[in-house]
Every structure is written in structure tokens, then in C-alpha cells.
Design an enzyme around this catalytic site. Structure first.
Site, short mmCIF file in Angstrom:
data_model
loop_
_atom_site.label_atom_id
_atom_site.label_comp_id
_atom_site.label_asym_id
_atom_site.label_seq_id
_atom_site.Cartn_x
_atom_site.Cartn_y
_atom_site.Cartn_z
CD GLU A 137 -2.84 1.07 2.49
OE1 GLU A 137 -2.76 0.10 3.29
OE2 GLU A 137 -3.73 1.94 2.55
CG ASN A 153 -9.30 -1.58 1.53
OD1 ASN A 153 -8.92 -2.74 1.70
ND2 ASN A 153 -9.13 -0.62 2.45
CD GLU A 154 -10.16 -2.58 6.23
OE1 GLU A 154 -10.11 -1.51 6.87
OE2 GLU A 154 -9.49 -3.57 6.56
CE1 TYR A 187 -3.33 -6.11 8.85
CE2 TYR A 187 -5.57 -5.33 8.53
CZ TYR A 187 -4.27 -5.47 8.08
OH TYR A 187 -3.91 -4.95 6.86
CD GLU A 241 -5.87 -4.59 4.08
OE1 GLU A 241 -5.76 -4.24 5.27
OE2 GLU A 241 -6.30 -3.85 3.18
CD GLN A 285 0.43 -2.41 3.71
OE1 GLN A 285 1.17 -1.76 2.98
NE2 GLN A 285 -0.73 -1.91 4.13
O1 AHR Z 1 -2.91 -2.49 6.19
C1 AHR Z 1 -3.21 -1.32 6.86
C2 AHR Z 1 -4.67 -0.94 6.77
O2 AHR Z 1 -5.44 -1.89 7.45
C3 AHR Z 1 -5.27 -0.92 5.39
O3 AHR Z 1 -5.03 0.28 4.73
C4 AHR Z 1 -6.73 -1.10 5.65
O4 AHR Z 1 -7.39 -1.74 4.59
C5 AHR Z 1 -6.75 -1.90 6.94
O5 AHR Z 1 -7.61 -1.37 7.88
#
Ligand code: AHR
Length: 514
Positions: free
Chosen positions: A48, A195-196, A260, A316, A365
Site C-alpha cells: 500500500e 477496500n473496507e 488482523y 489483508e 505488508q
Molecule cells: O494495512 C493497513 C490498513 O489496514 C489498510 O489500509 C486497511 O485496509 C486496513 O484497515
């Protein structure tokens, strides 16, 4: 004692489980029962416009003293080639829904700057755009996965991007591409629609996004269009998007999902390197939780798409720690220890074991951000422990998943318990069986009884990633502490292999026909 079939893996965080006797740790590989292929795209990555991922980490510009190929760092390219990136997602992340691609094409001196509103409010000069990203992918031999802007963009802008990149007809966009020096179209199969979008991608309601999705997907003529999905344990978004697209499944080939692991709270996540066993345990148990969350989303997808035509794209994932002290909080720069290697192993084993639905995953990432493969400091570069897991797991790319029965003891801390082992197995095109196993207990080695249901295999290769300390990491100007080493603690007798899995380790065993 728990018998855990990995396809219905159950995590027990508390309860009555008696610790198992060590000889009861068993793995049985069913070599003739494979039916699903582990897509190589499960080993995908994400880059990103965030902190020093693109600018500095990947792109230094043609005039940089750092050796580069058309502005792309040679050392980073060389390192990434070592893990065969099958797919790379770009330009975000949150950034995607603020990005206007036309600002990033044409002569660099004419490109307007952009303020990265999500990540540190820094000004970027747009010198890394569509052509530079696709050049990177060509150099790496990786497939591009581009996320279009739904949050602040238009359907026209998105459909023109697809046309600009992929069209070989004569039209205004292909003419513009040629004018900018690229005669032939690129082959870009994967296009993400936002995205999101429940959050940074426009704070939309699920039903509003689902309608927009169908509109965008109608005009973005791409082979794989991927809907923006929910996060961790939010199945409502998935339900709405699946329901709303159920009569238009020609428009949706993938459904994205983000997961995450945050050890403590979003405000205070915990240090990447300075942690104790409590934090180790919390992180690892939350990593395992991924499987439960995944299963919840997949069950919803099964309802609407029982033939599993729509892939789940975990595009992600990874550990999210506090930033390194003294660095820009908006840049998400974190170190990477043996704990992160164990995390990568657990997530990848889960994805492998659910490859009938999980068709892609992209760790967040690639360079200098979150659970990165590579860290850079000026002209210096290091490979992280997570990098080495991706290197070790290359054996699973496009291999046939082997069903694996696993019975294991628990790793118990403060009366909480999680399975001590995580594993997956596959058979490659040459007929070799590869088994990857993580022992998540940081204090105890685990003798394990591995049975292959066929006499004809013998161990022909074995590797391990481990270190003396659970927070060991690779640092600039120092010898590497975490990397792949030869593994010798096993003994084979017929189709039985006695393996001693060292504490906090990831092991690969390769078996070939005699
Ligand atoms: O990877 C960091 C961020 O995490 C990304 O930009 C977003 O899609 C997610 O919340």
C-alpha cells in the site's frame, strides 16, 4: 485429550482438557485422499501507499544512489524473488479509496502530488503509479491485483482504469496508455472493488455498498472482480453482500476478508519485540482464532454459493503491533520476531487447510509496514522471520492439499489452553509430500509421531525456523538471528517418523518416494 481434524479445528481457550502425554502427539497424513489444490495465490502479498512501503521500500526513483532498475530497488527485488510472489495487491488498503489513478500516469514532472490522508498526511509526488507498479510485477513475475476507488471515485474512473490497463481495442484509454509508452496491454486478472468500504472506504452500510458493488462490477470488465468484505468477526456485512449478489454471481468472483491480530487493545497493541510469554500466548491464541472467524464467513458463503465458485480472498492479514519507538505513528513500521514467524505459519496452515474456499491471501505488508517480509533503512535491507516462513512454504504453492489428522497436547498458560501444534500437508506435482508444522509452545519441545499412510515415502529434506529467544529478530548490521536451518531431530522407521519439534519452531519435512 482432543482429537483435532484440521478441517474442523476447534480452539479451546478454557476447559477441562488434561495435558496429553507427549507420545500422544500424532499426525497422520492421508496421501491418496487429496482433492483440493492449495492456490499459490494464498501466498500473496500487499503493498500500500503507506509509510515507507512504496516510497523508500520499493521505489527510490531512477536518480537514487541506491541501486535500482527504473526506480525500483534492486536489493528488494532480488530478495522478493526468493519467495516467488504469486500476486501483489496495490495501491491499498485505505489509500485505494482516496487514489485517483490518472494522477499517477504520464510524465512524472506533470503528475500532481497527493496528500496521503490516511497515513501520516504526507505528500507523495505520484512518481509511483500504474506503469511503475506493473513494471514491478513484470520484473518479479507476479500477478497484479489492483483495488479501484469506490469511496471517493466514480464508476467511470474505475472502468477506465481497467480499460487503460487491459484493453487491446482502439479506444481513448488504450490510446492514452500507448501515448504514455506502453503499446501492449498488461494482463491484470484481479480487480478489487473498493477496500473496507464499511470504514475508511466511505463508511458505507452493507446494503449501500452491495448495490454500488454491482454497479462497479457491471462496468469493470475484468476476469476476477472482488467485493470488499468484512473484518474479523463481522458476519453481517458478508451476509448482506452475498445475499445482494446472489442473482448476479457472474459479477463476483471473489469476496475479500481482512483479519488482523492485535495482541492487546487498538490503543496499546504491544511492542513488536519487547513482550513476555503472556503476550506471546495472547497473540498466538488470537492467530488461531482466525480459523473460527473464517469458518463463520465461509458458512455464509456456502449458503449462497454451495459450489464454491466465489473465492474467499483474505487479502489483508497478520500481526499488528505498536510502531517502533521514535517512528511516525502513521507509518505502521514494526519489527518482526520469531513470534511473527509462528503467526505466519499458523495463518498459512489455516489457509491451506481451507483451500476449497480460500483462493487468495495477502499478508500485510510487503516492505516496512506491519508484518513485513523486508525492512529497509537507507540503503540497508533485512529479511524478516516472516520472510523465511514464506520461503519455506513455497513448497505448498499449487500443490494438492493432503488431509491431515492431528492429535495434540495443549499449550497451557494461566489456565488458558490452545493447541500446541498447527500443521498442513500437500503433495506437489513431482509427487513429494511436504508437511509444515509449528510448535507454538515457547518452553517445551514436543515429541510427535508422524504416520504416512503409505510405505513408499522417506524423508528427503527437513528444515526449521527457530531461535533461542521468542523475541529474536533480524536487525541491521547484525548477523541474522532467525532464518532457515537444517533440521535433524527425526527418525524414520517404515512409514512412521518420530519427530522432536523444538519449542517455538516451524518445521518442514519433505518426503519422496523411495
Ligand atoms: O494495512 C493497513 C490498513 O489496514 C489498510 O489500509 C486497511 O485496509 C486496513 O484497515
Amino acid at each position: 485429550m482432543k482429537k483435532i481434524n484440521l478441517t474442523i479445528f476447534v480452539i479451546i481457550l478454557s476447559g477441562f482438557c488434561f495435558p496429553l502425554l507427549s507420545q500422544e502427539n500424532k499426525l497422520i497424513v492421508k496421501t491418496e485422499e487429496g482433492k483440493d489444490t492449495i492456490s499459490k495465490y494464498i501466498y500473496g502479498h500487499f503493498a500500500e501507499h503507506l509509510g515507507r512501503c512504496i516510497y523508500d521500500g520499493i521505489w527510490v526513483g531512477e536518480d537514487s544512489p541506491i541501486p535500482n532498475t527504473r526506480g525500483l530497488r534492486n536489493d528488494v527485488i532480488e530478495a522478493l524473488k526468493g519467495i516467488n510472489l504469486p500476486v501483489l495487491r496495490w495501491p491499498g488498503g485505505c489509500f485505494a479509496d482516496s487514489y485517483h489513478w490518472k494522477d499517477g500516469i504520464g510524465p512524472k514532472e506533470n503528475r500532481p502530488p497527493i496528500v496521503n490522508m490516511f497515513w501520516g498526511n504526507v505528500t507523495e509526488d505520484n512518481s509511483f503509479g500504474t506503469h511503475e507498479f506493473l513494471d514491478l510485477c513484470e520484473i518479479l513475475g507476479t500477478e497484479p491485483y489492483i483495488a479501484v476507488n469506490v469511496g471517493s471515485g466514480t464508476v467511470k474512473e474505475a472502468s477506465e482504469w481497467v480499460e487503460y490497463v487491459t484493453s487491446d481495442n482502439d479506444n481513448p484509454m488504450s490510446r492514452l496508455r500507448k501515448q504514455n509508452g506502453r503499446e501492449q496491454p498488461w494482463k491484470v486478472k484481479f480487480w478489487g472493488i473498493g477496500n473496507e468500504n464499511w470504514g475508511c472506504g466511505g463508511n458505507m452500510d452493507a446494503s449501500y455498498y452491495a448495490s454500488l458493488y454491482k454497479r462497479y462490477a457491471t462496468y469493470c470488465r475484468a476476469e476476477y472482480r472482488i467485493a470488499s468484505g468484512g473484518l474479523n468477526d463481522d458476519p453481517a456485512w458478508t451476509e448482506t453482500v452475498m445475499n445482494s449478489t446472489k442473482n448476479h454471481q457472474d459479477l463476483i468472483q471473489g469476496y475479500s476478508y481482512h483479519h488482523y491480530t492485535v495482541c492487546n487493545t487498538w490503543e496499546k497493541k504491544g511492542s513488536a519485540t519487547n513482550f513476555d510469554e503472556n503476550e506471546w500466548f495472547k497473540t498466538i491464541s488470537k492467530n488461531f482464532q482466525m480459523e473460527e472467524n473464517l469458518k463463520e464467513h465461509m458458512a455464509i458463503m456456502d449458503k449462497y454459493d454451495p459450489d464454491k465458485k466465489i473465492g474467499l480472498y483474505a487479502d489483508e492479514w497478520g500481526n499488528w503491533h505498536d510502531v517502533e519507538p521514535g517512528t511516525n505513528p502513521g507509518f505502521l513500521y514494526q519489527q518482526n520476531t520469531l513470534r511473527d514467524a509462528l503467526t505466519a505459519s499458523i495463518y498459512l496452515n489455516i489457509f491451506n487447510n481451507h483451500c476449497d474456499r480460500v483462493k487468495m491471501a495477502n499478508i500485510a505488508q510487503t516492505v516496512n509496514v506491519l508484518q513485513a517480509m523486508i525492512l529497509t533503512e537507507g540503503s540497508k535491507m533485512i529479511k524478516t522471520p516472516s520472510f523465511y516462513v514464506f520461503k519455506m512454504y513455497k513448497v505448498h504453492h499449487d500443490a494438492l492439499l493432503m488431509p491431515l489428522e492431528i492429535t495434540c497436547e495443549d499449550y497451557v498458560l494461566n489456565n488458558q489452553r490452545i493447541p500446541a501444534l498447527s500443521a498442513s500437508a500437500s503433495k506437489n506435482k513431482e509427487g513429494q509430500i511436504n508437511i509444515t508444522i509449528a510448535n507454538v509452545n515457547p518452553e517445551k519441545s514436543i515429541p510427535t509421531d508422524l504416520t504416512i499412510d503409505n510405505e513408499k515415502y522417506r524423508v528427503t529434506g527437513s528444515e526449521i525456523i527457530t531461535a533461542d529467544k521468542m523475541n529474536a529478530y533480524n536487525d541491521f548490521d547484525k548477523d541474522e538471528m532467525v532464518y532457515i536451518q537444517e533440521f535433524k531431530s527425526y527418525k524414520q522407521k517404515g512409514n512412521n517418523i518420530q519427530v522432536t519439534l523444538p519449542s517455538k519452531s516451524v518445521v518442514l519435512l519433505t518426503l519422496s518416494e523411495k
